[in-house]
Write a protein that holds these residues in place. Sequence first.
Motif, PDB file in Angstrom:
ATOM      1  N   THR A  39      -0.624  -2.870  -2.401  1.00 33.84           N
ATOM      2  CA  THR A  39      -0.419  -2.910  -3.847  1.00 33.84           C
ATOM      3  C   THR A  39      -1.680  -3.367  -4.561  1.00 33.84           C
ATOM      4  O   THR A  39      -2.106  -2.779  -5.550  1.00 33.84           O
ATOM      5  CB  THR A  39       0.747  -3.848  -4.200  1.00 33.84           C
ATOM      6  OG1 THR A  39       1.912  -3.417  -3.504  1.00 33.84           O
ATOM      7  CG2 THR A  39       1.014  -3.828  -5.695  1.00 33.84           C
ATOM      8  N   LYS A  40      -2.311  -4.399  -4.041  1.00 33.21           N
ATOM      9  CA  LYS A  40      -3.534  -4.901  -4.660  1.00 33.21           C
ATOM     10  C   LYS A  40      -4.646  -3.864  -4.584  1.00 33.21           C
ATOM     11  O   LYS A  40      -5.405  -3.665  -5.525  1.00 33.21           O
ATOM     12  CB  LYS A  40      -3.980  -6.190  -3.977  1.00 33.21           C
ATOM     13  CG  LYS A  40      -5.194  -6.840  -4.636  1.00 33.21           C
ATOM     14  CD  LYS A  40      -5.535  -8.146  -3.959  1.00 33.21           C
ATOM     15  CE  LYS A  40      -6.757  -8.792  -4.612  1.00 33.21           C
ATOM     16  NZ  LYS A  40      -7.128 -10.057  -3.947  1.00 33.21           N
ATOM     17  N   ILE A  80       1.511   6.645   4.852  1.00 35.10           N
ATOM     18  CA  ILE A  80       0.528   5.843   5.581  1.00 35.10           C
ATOM     19  C   ILE A  80       1.184   4.699   6.344  1.00 35.10           C
ATOM     20  O   ILE A  80       0.509   3.971   7.077  1.00 35.10           O
ATOM     21  CB  ILE A  80      -0.546   5.281   4.627  1.00 35.10           C
ATOM     22  CG1 ILE A  80       0.080   4.349   3.588  1.00 35.10           C
ATOM     23  CG2 ILE A  80      -1.321   6.402   3.958  1.00 35.10           C
ATOM     24  CD1 ILE A  80      -0.952   3.659   2.707  1.00 35.10           C
ATOM     25  N   GLY A  81       2.495   4.531   6.175  1.00 30.27           N
ATOM     26  CA  GLY A  81       3.209   3.480   6.894  1.00 30.27           C
ATOM     27  C   GLY A  81       2.641   2.109   6.582  1.00 30.27           C
ATOM     28  O   GLY A  81       2.362   1.777   5.432  1.00 30.27           O
ATOM     29  N   VAL A 108       1.037   2.407  -3.811  1.00 27.66           N
ATOM     30  CA  VAL A 108       1.653   2.570  -2.496  1.00 27.66           C
ATOM     31  C   VAL A 108       3.036   1.941  -2.553  1.00 27.66           C
ATOM     32  O   VAL A 108       3.186   0.770  -2.899  1.00 27.66           O
ATOM     33  CB  VAL A 108       0.818   1.901  -1.391  1.00 27.66           C
ATOM     34  CG1 VAL A 108       1.519   2.038  -0.041  1.00 27.66           C
ATOM     35  CG2 VAL A 108      -0.575   2.505  -1.335  1.00 27.66           C
ATOM     36  N   THR A 109       4.048   2.739  -2.245  1.00 30.01           N
ATOM     37  CA  THR A 109       5.425   2.260  -2.252  1.00 30.01           C
ATOM     38  C   THR A 109       6.113   2.701  -0.966  1.00 30.01           C
ATOM     39  O   THR A 109       6.107   3.895  -0.639  1.00 30.01           O
ATOM     40  CB  THR A 109       6.198   2.818  -3.463  1.00 30.01           C
ATOM     41  OG1 THR A 109       5.495   2.479  -4.666  1.00 30.01           O
ATOM     42  CG2 THR A 109       7.601   2.237  -3.516  1.00 30.01           C
ATOM     43  N   ALA A 110       6.685   1.732  -0.255  1.00 30.30           N
ATOM     44  CA  ALA A 110       7.416   2.018   0.985  1.00 30.30           C
ATOM     45  C   ALA A 110       6.581   2.856   1.952  1.00 30.30           C
ATOM     46  O   ALA A 110       7.080   3.801   2.573  1.00 30.30           O
ATOM     47  CB  ALA A 110       8.737   2.716   0.676  1.00 30.30           C
TER      48      ALA A 110
END
Length: 245
Positions: free
Chosen positions: A220-221, A189-190, A135-137
């Motif tokens: 991230t985890k 997904i914000g 997941v990024t930004a």
Amino acid sequence: MKITLTDETKKMKKICTESNILQNWFVNTSPAIFYKTVELFCKVNGHLNTSTTRKWERDHFILTSKNKSIDSTKYRERLTVNGFALQIMNFQYSDLNKEYFCVYGFNKRHSNLTINMANFEMHPVNETVTRTCHVTAGILKVLIQFSLVYPIPRCKALYNEKFLAKSIKIRPHHDGVFYSTNVTIEESIGSMCLKTLKISCTVGSTDFVIMDFSTCSDHTKNCKNFGRRKVFGAKHALEGFQHEW
């Protein structure tokens, strides 16, 4: 006027009758799954006479002949009231695209066994599937790669109890008779917590759960932990996936 059959006519009638005794063989297993047992069946018209010579041949070798096998760990014979079958254990790609003969008395039928003759399935196993997730930004990105599968998988994704019908893409490529396939997901997904993500795919008639993730912490985890989750089949536990990734 009395009409009698000549010896030649009787002979021709006998040949025509005998030629209709045996029907062409067919794949009797559905779905026919690679690395499982696949059965070819040869049907006779009427009842099977067990005293009549019967055998299965391939590549000029006799595979089975009246309950005897060239390799009992690979080939077996099965009898029914109206026919006899060749069971091929641990069916491999090397068993495909071969001409198989079923012989019954003086009758012989043969066909080339191709992947289009039956509902063949090559299932995903641990060695043929890779997956990444991050997941990024606020964008969830997932990539699942099937290096060897048949037929083309049909996949769906459930994120936080919501189906991601529009964001999932399936891109197959021919790899011989099989397919290599990439399944990608890109979903905004914000800041929403990643509570659950479940991705399941259907290969032929068999369902598999490829990802099943249900821990909520930071994004991230969560995605890194995907690599250490167990994967199970929707209908049964996958043999190739029953260990920690």
